[in-house]
Design an enzyme around this catalytic site. Structure first.
Site, short mmCIF file in Angstrom:
data_model
loop_
_atom_site.label_atom_id
_atom_site.label_comp_id
_atom_site.label_asym_id
_atom_site.label_seq_id
_atom_site.Cartn_x
_atom_site.Cartn_y
_atom_site.Cartn_z
N HIS A 104 0.81 -1.24 0.00
CA HIS A 104 0.00 0.00 0.00
C HIS A 104 0.83 1.27 0.00
O HIS A 104 0.29 2.38 0.00
CB HIS A 104 -1.03 0.00 1.14
CG HIS A 104 -0.49 0.28 2.51
ND1 HIS A 104 -0.61 1.50 3.11
CD2 HIS A 104 0.14 -0.51 3.40
CE1 HIS A 104 -0.09 1.45 4.33
NE2 HIS A 104 0.38 0.25 4.52
N CYS A 121 0.79 6.18 12.04
CA CYS A 121 0.55 5.28 13.16
C CYS A 121 0.68 6.00 14.49
O CYS A 121 0.08 5.61 15.47
CB CYS A 121 1.54 4.13 13.12
SG CYS A 121 1.90 3.58 11.49
N1 PLP Z 1 7.78 0.29 8.10
C1 PLP Z 1 7.71 1.55 7.63
C2 PLP Z 1 8.97 2.32 7.41
C3 PLP Z 1 6.48 2.14 7.36
O1 PLP Z 1 6.41 3.40 6.91
C4 PLP Z 1 5.29 1.38 7.59
C5 PLP Z 1 3.96 1.99 7.38
O2 PLP Z 1 3.72 3.11 7.72
C6 PLP Z 1 5.43 0.07 8.06
C7 PLP Z 1 6.67 -0.44 8.30
C8 PLP Z 1 4.22 -0.79 8.29
O3 PLP Z 1 3.69 -1.25 7.07
P1 PLP Z 1 2.19 -1.85 7.02
O4 PLP Z 1 1.27 -0.67 7.17
O5 PLP Z 1 2.10 -2.48 5.66
O6 PLP Z 1 2.08 -2.84 8.11
#
Ligand code: PLP
Length: 387
Positions: free
Chosen positions: A201, A325
């Site tokens: 995504h 997040c």
């Molecule tokens: N790692 C990084 C650097 C990210 O930017 C993100 C998402 O914001 C993730 C991991 C997590 O990915 P996912 O949303 O597919 O779990």
């Protein structure tokens, strides 16, 4: 009012061609890939085709790609998988202070299970010093995990240098490349990484699907126990439409990446220059050059990031104050604090992340609206009065 989306690092819209490629896999080609009949085998074929596309994009082999439910799972899988499989060799892990929560929280979990974690600092641009990685290695170190580029302020880390250090020391090396894959070239052999996380995504694919690259020969325990799927490393019936979507997104990225990165770098630099010129007491966060083509992160003194964000939203401009997040939390960003910013500066940060549907018009609109918003907020700011 036309809305302007400038939060592509939080998530990207699914590309219409990706949606088109996925659709038949909800209805016509719905078989379980573990079934030996033709429905199952058609679905299995689609997964394998996507696997090769993903592998090709990062210079890997098909059998080195395991599909996951996203970047978070890929990070969890890499860290826990290597840690628990190599416990007899050692219990020490090295990581950085600006990692995504998917890595930080996994490290904290591993600490509670008896592992020792060294968290390396970064400089004012967010760069890790490979020399610090080398110095942190002990005879108990089993894993190094450093992200390829930061999701909040876009700094690109010296992964190839760290990869060489890890290789020379015979230590597994993982990189979270979620913000990088599909945007700038990534080659697992040039970077000398053993494990690499990605997420659909963030590159115009669907949510809820990602992949972990696992170099052949890497010792790690399965992430989910159950059936024989994904070479017995990740049980559960595969998310076929999602995997097909990731494959299509990767295919499109491969075709468009070069030109798109150049276009976005130009727009990014226009926005940075304009913001710094038009709003005083503003600074750029992250490295001016070693940064993702689509990332702009600034701190504006004497105003709260949230207030700017809400006012921008009222004008139809959607940005972010940090990672999606953590933006629901009132804690200042751990990433910006790690760069040496004060909590006030970290609270006054804004991230604009550009993408496929960003053009000069969108950048101009931000440059017209934001200075006005800042002037209005500063006029009533207790932060400014107490200064
Ligand atoms: N790692 C990084 C650097 C990210 O930017 C993100 C998402 O914001 C993730 C991991 C997590 O990915 P996912 O949303 O597919 O779990």
């Amino acid at each position: 009012m036309k809305r302007i989306y400038l939060d592509y690092s939080a998530t990207t819209p699914t590309h219409p061609e990706v949606v088109k490629a996925m659709l038949p896999y909800f209805t016509d080609v719905f078989g379980n890939p573990s079934s030996i009949h033709s429905y199952g085998q058609e679905a299995k074929g689609a997964i394998e085709e996507a696997r090769v596309k993903v592998a090709d994009l990062i210079g890997a082999r098909g059998e080195e790609i395991i599909f996951t439910s996203g970047g978070t799972e890929a990070d969890n899988f890499a860290l826990k998988g290597v840690a628990f499989a190599n416990e007899s060799k050692g219990n020490h892990i090295i990581t950085g202070s600006i990692e995504h929560h998917a890595v930080i929280e996994t490290c904290k979990f591993l600490e509670r299970r008896g592992f020792l974690v060294t968290c390396l600092p970064v400089d004012e641009y967010g760069l890790i010093d490979p020399g610090d990685v080398k110095k942190a290695i002990t005879d108990k170190t089993i894993l190094i995990s450093v992200m390829q580029a930061n999701n909040e302020m876009g700094t690109i880390e010296p992964i190839a240098e760290i990869g060489r250090i890890a290789r020379d020391a015979g230590i597994y090396f993982h990189t979270d490349a979620v913000q990088v894959v599909g945007h700038i070239p990534v080659d697992v052999n040039e970077l000398e990484v053993d494990l690499l996380s990605m997420s659909a995504h963030k590159l115009y694919g669907p949510k809820g699907v990602g992949a972990l690259y696992i170099r052949k020969g890497t010792k790690l325990i399965p992430f989910m126990h159950g059936g024989d799927q994904e070479r017995r490393r990740r049980a559960s019936t595969e998310n076929i439409p999602g995997i097909v979507g990731l494959g299509k997104a990767v295919e499109l990225a491969r075709q468009e990446m070069g030109e798109e990165a150049e276009r976005l770098t130009y727009l990014r630099d226009q926005l940075i220059k304009g913001l710094l010129e038009r709003i005083d007491h503003t600074c750029l966060n992250g490295h001016p050059l070693k940064r993702l083509p689509n990332n702009v992160n600034v701190s504006v003194d004497f105003v709260e990031g949230e207030s700017m964000l809400l006012n921008l939203d009222l004008e139809g401009i959607c940005a972010s104050t940090g990672s999606a997040c953590s933006s629901s939390s009132l804690e200042p960003s751990h990433v910006l604090l790690a760069l040496g910013l004060s909590p006030e500066q970290a609270h006054g940060s804004l991230r604009f992340s550009l993408g496929k549907w960003t053009g000069e018009e969108e950048i101009e609109r931000v440059l017209e609206i934001l200075p006005r918003i800042v002037a209005k907020l500063r006029a009533m700011s207790p932060l400014l009065k107490s200064h």
